[in-house]
Design an enzyme around this catalytic site. Structure first.
Site, PDB file in Angstrom:
ATOM      1  N   LYS A 110      14.835   3.741 -11.462  1.00  0.00           N
ATOM      2  CA  LYS A 110      13.514   4.088 -10.513  1.00  0.00           C
ATOM      3  C   LYS A 110      13.554   3.085  -9.474  1.00  0.00           C
ATOM      4  CE  LYS A 110       8.703   4.532 -10.050  1.00  0.00           C
ATOM      5  NZ  LYS A 110       7.378   4.222 -10.629  1.00  0.00           N
TER       6      LYS A 110
ATOM      7  N   ASP B 139       3.771   9.571 -10.849  1.00  0.00           N
ATOM      8  CA  ASP B 139       5.208   9.610 -11.325  1.00  0.00           C
ATOM      9  C   ASP B 139       5.580  10.752 -12.229  1.00  0.00           C
ATOM     10  OD1 ASP B 139       5.697   7.411  -9.833  1.00  0.00           O
ATOM     11  OD2 ASP B 139       6.095   6.053 -11.632  1.00  0.00           O
TER      12      ASP B 139
ATOM     13  N   ASP C  10       0.920  -1.026   0.061  1.00  0.00           N
ATOM     14  CA  ASP C  10       0.047  -0.004   0.033  1.00  0.00           C
ATOM     15  C   ASP C  10       0.890   1.056   0.006  1.00  0.00           C
ATOM     16  OD1 ASP C  10      -2.966   0.668  -0.104  1.00  0.00           O
ATOM     17  OD2 ASP C  10      -2.326   1.903   1.654  1.00  0.00           O
TER      18      ASP C  10
END
Length: 210
Positions: free
Chosen positions: A192, A172, A78
């Site tokens: 990333k 993003d 989460d």
């Protein structure tokens, strides 16, 4: 003294998510560790309603649901965007902010809409608003017997506008990690993965359970 973490044995592991982008990132991070990831979507498992008020609550809820339904260990994530000037919002409601309202078109998630909501609230505070933000990721690993382990990671940064890049997902395109000039959606996935909130949480998970 903290109790030792339970170790995860090689074999099938359910990724308790129906989010294709998130599943793809988690698969890549798990690749070196001898587990065989299968998504909740692949198994046809239902998505439980996320009724928790924290990332930890929701991650545990999803992990326990998939572990109980599949009889396999399950890993849930989460995560969300927390913006300082918005009091930490959208936080646990990060995905909810992308849900179209009845007057905004067909049902589903529109991440450009969500990014616009954040930017609109920041713009209301004027040109000198604090644009500091962070992504937070909580990983919960649950077994069918009810045992669970939890790990949290984060990446600090700030928000930019307009959105830039097409490599990421979610928020993003507006998030620039600290020390970088490119957004997460402009950074190659391998880079990333090395610096993200999910990578930070995974490093802690790997140290604990593998």
């Amino acid at each position: 003294m903290a109790a030792p973490h339970r170790k995860l044995a090689p074999g099938k592991l359910v990724i308790a998510s129906h989010n294709a982008g998130k599943v793809r990132e988690i698969r890549a991070l798990l690749a070196p560790y001898g587990v065989d990831p299968v998504s909740a979507a692949d198994l046809g498992l239902p998505e439980p309603e996320e009724t928790g008020t924290s990332f930890r609550d929701n991650a545990l809820l999803k992990a326990h649901a998939s572990a109980a339904a599949s009889g396999l260990p399950a890993l849930a994530d989460d995560s969300g965007l927390c913006v300082d000037a918005l009091g930490g919002r959208p936080g646990v409601y990060t995905a909810d902010w992308a849900e179209r309202q009845w007057f905004e078109g067909n049902p589903g998630r529109d991440w450009y809409l969500a990014m616009g909501k954040v930017e609109g609230l920041l713009a209301e505070q004027g040109p000198d608003v604090d644009r500091s933000a962070r992504f937070v990721c909580t990983l919960a690993l649950a077994w069918p017997d009810g045992h669970a382990e939890v790990f949290e990671g984060r990446v600090e940064g700030g928000l930019t506008w307009p959105p830039r890049g097409k490599l990421g997902f979610g928020y993003d395109p507006v998030f620039v990690p600290a020390g970088k000039t490119l957004t997460f959606a402009e950074i190659e996935p391998a880079e990333k993965h090395a610096i993200s909130h999910r990578a930070d949480a995974f490093a802690k998970l790997v140290a604990g359970v593998f």
